[in-house]
Design a protein around this motif. Structure first.
Motif, PDB file in Angstrom:
ATOM      1  N   GLN A  50       0.819  -1.205   0.000  1.00 25.78           N
ATOM      2  CA  GLN A  50       0.000   0.000   0.000  1.00 25.78           C
ATOM      3  C   GLN A  50       0.861   1.266   0.000  1.00 25.78           C
ATOM      4  OE1 GLN A  50      -0.847  -2.743   2.151  1.00 25.78           O
ATOM      5  NE2 GLN A  50      -2.127  -3.275   0.398  1.00 25.78           N
ATOM      6  N   GLY A  51       2.176   1.120   0.013  1.00 25.90           N
ATOM      7  CA  GLY A  51       3.087   2.253  -0.021  1.00 25.90           C
ATOM      8  C   GLY A  51       3.519   2.743   1.351  1.00 25.90           C
ATOM      9  N   ILE A  76       2.296  -3.389  -9.607  1.00 24.36           N
ATOM     10  CA  ILE A  76       2.589  -1.980  -9.850  1.00 24.36           C
ATOM     11  C   ILE A  76       2.794  -1.337  -8.486  1.00 24.36           C
ATOM     12  CG2 ILE A  76       1.630   0.205 -10.684  1.00 24.36           C
ATOM     13  CD1 ILE A  76       0.101  -1.485 -12.778  1.00 24.36           C
ATOM     14  N   ALA A  77       3.886  -0.626  -8.356  1.00 24.01           N
ATOM     15  CA  ALA A  77       4.220  -0.022  -7.067  1.00 24.01           C
ATOM     16  C   ALA A  77       3.170   1.008  -6.659  1.00 24.01           C
ATOM     17  CB  ALA A  77       5.593   0.628  -7.137  1.00 24.01           C
ATOM     18  N   ALA A  78       2.821   0.959  -5.375  1.00 26.17           N
ATOM     19  CA  ALA A  78       1.883   1.929  -4.828  1.00 26.17           C
ATOM     20  C   ALA A  78       2.560   3.284  -4.725  1.00 26.17           C
ATOM     21  CB  ALA A  78       1.409   1.477  -3.446  1.00 26.17           C
ATOM     22  N   ILE A  79       1.755   4.317  -4.679  1.00 26.51           N
ATOM     23  CA  ILE A  79       2.301   5.648  -4.459  1.00 26.51           C
ATOM     24  C   ILE A  79       2.852   5.669  -3.042  1.00 26.51           C
ATOM     25  CG2 ILE A  79       1.733   8.094  -4.232  1.00 26.51           C
ATOM     26  CD1 ILE A  79      -0.465   7.574  -6.349  1.00 26.51           C
ATOM     27  N   PRO A  80       4.129   6.033  -2.881  1.00 26.30           N
ATOM     28  CA  PRO A  80       4.715   6.046  -1.536  1.00 26.30           C
ATOM     29  C   PRO A  80       3.956   6.973  -0.591  1.00 26.30           C
ATOM     30  CG  PRO A  80       6.425   6.244  -3.196  1.00 26.30           C
ATOM     31  CD  PRO A  80       5.107   6.393  -3.899  1.00 26.30           C
ATOM     32  N   LYS A  81       3.654   6.453   0.587  1.00 24.40           N
ATOM     33  CA  LYS A  81       2.977   7.240   1.613  1.00 24.40           C
ATOM     34  C   LYS A  81       4.014   7.841   2.545  1.00 24.40           C
ATOM     35  CE  LYS A  81      -1.150   4.368   1.694  1.00 24.40           C
ATOM     36  NZ  LYS A  81      -1.976   3.463   2.497  1.00 24.40           N
ATOM     37  N   ILE A  82       3.621   8.885   3.222  1.00 18.68           N
ATOM     38  CA  ILE A  82       4.508   9.507   4.191  1.00 18.68           C
ATOM     39  C   ILE A  82       4.400   8.776   5.524  1.00 18.68           C
ATOM     40  CG2 ILE A  82       4.977  11.633   5.464  1.00 18.68           C
ATOM     41  CD1 ILE A  82       4.187  13.168   3.000  1.00 18.68           C
ATOM     42  N   GLY A  83       3.332   8.006   5.723  1.00 19.25           N
ATOM     43  CA  GLY A  83       3.111   7.330   6.996  1.00 19.25           C
ATOM     44  C   GLY A  83       3.634   5.908   7.034  1.00 19.25           C
TER      45      GLY A  83
END
Length: 118
Positions: free
Chosen positions: A56-57, A98-105
């Motif tokens: 989920q990133g 497909i790589a998830a959008i990187p999260k800041i959390g």
């Protein structure tokens, strides 16, 4: 061996080259480029900017020098590294999603991350 730290700054695993080991020295996973794979070839997540991320990133863990994620805790003093076991023969890796959008959390915890491998 390089310590891998969790969201609390505790050492949860060790990184040596492309191999990841549990705290007891047992082989846990392998890096293939920026992808993390379990023993059966299952894709567990990605390793980028010295951060381990779930599907989920979310950030799962990090090594020193990590950047681009959440505010990182102060790492604990690592214990003496274990004597690592001989890594198994690598399985044929699955096609990474497909790589998830990187999260800041933060994402799932390290135990859940490597448990996908079982």
């Amino acid at each position: 061996m390089q310590p891998i730290f969790d969201a609390e700054g505790k050492v949860v695993a060790w990184l040596r080259g492309s191999d990841i080991f549990h705290l007891d020295g047992q082989h846990a996973a392998v890096l293939n480029n920026m992808n993390v794979y379990g023993h059966g070839g299952d894709h567990l997540g990605v390793f980028s900017s010295r951060l381990f991320r779930d599907h989920q990133g979310g950030v799962v863990a990090f090594v020193k020098g990590a950047s681009g994620g959440p505010l990182l805790p102060i790492p604990s003093i690592p214990p003496i590294p274990p004597i690592p076991t001989i890594p198994p023969t690598p399985a044929i890796p699955s096609i990474p999603p497909i790589a998830a959008i990187p999260k800041i959390g933060w994402g799932i915890n390290w135990s859940q991350f490597v448990a996908q491998n079982l």
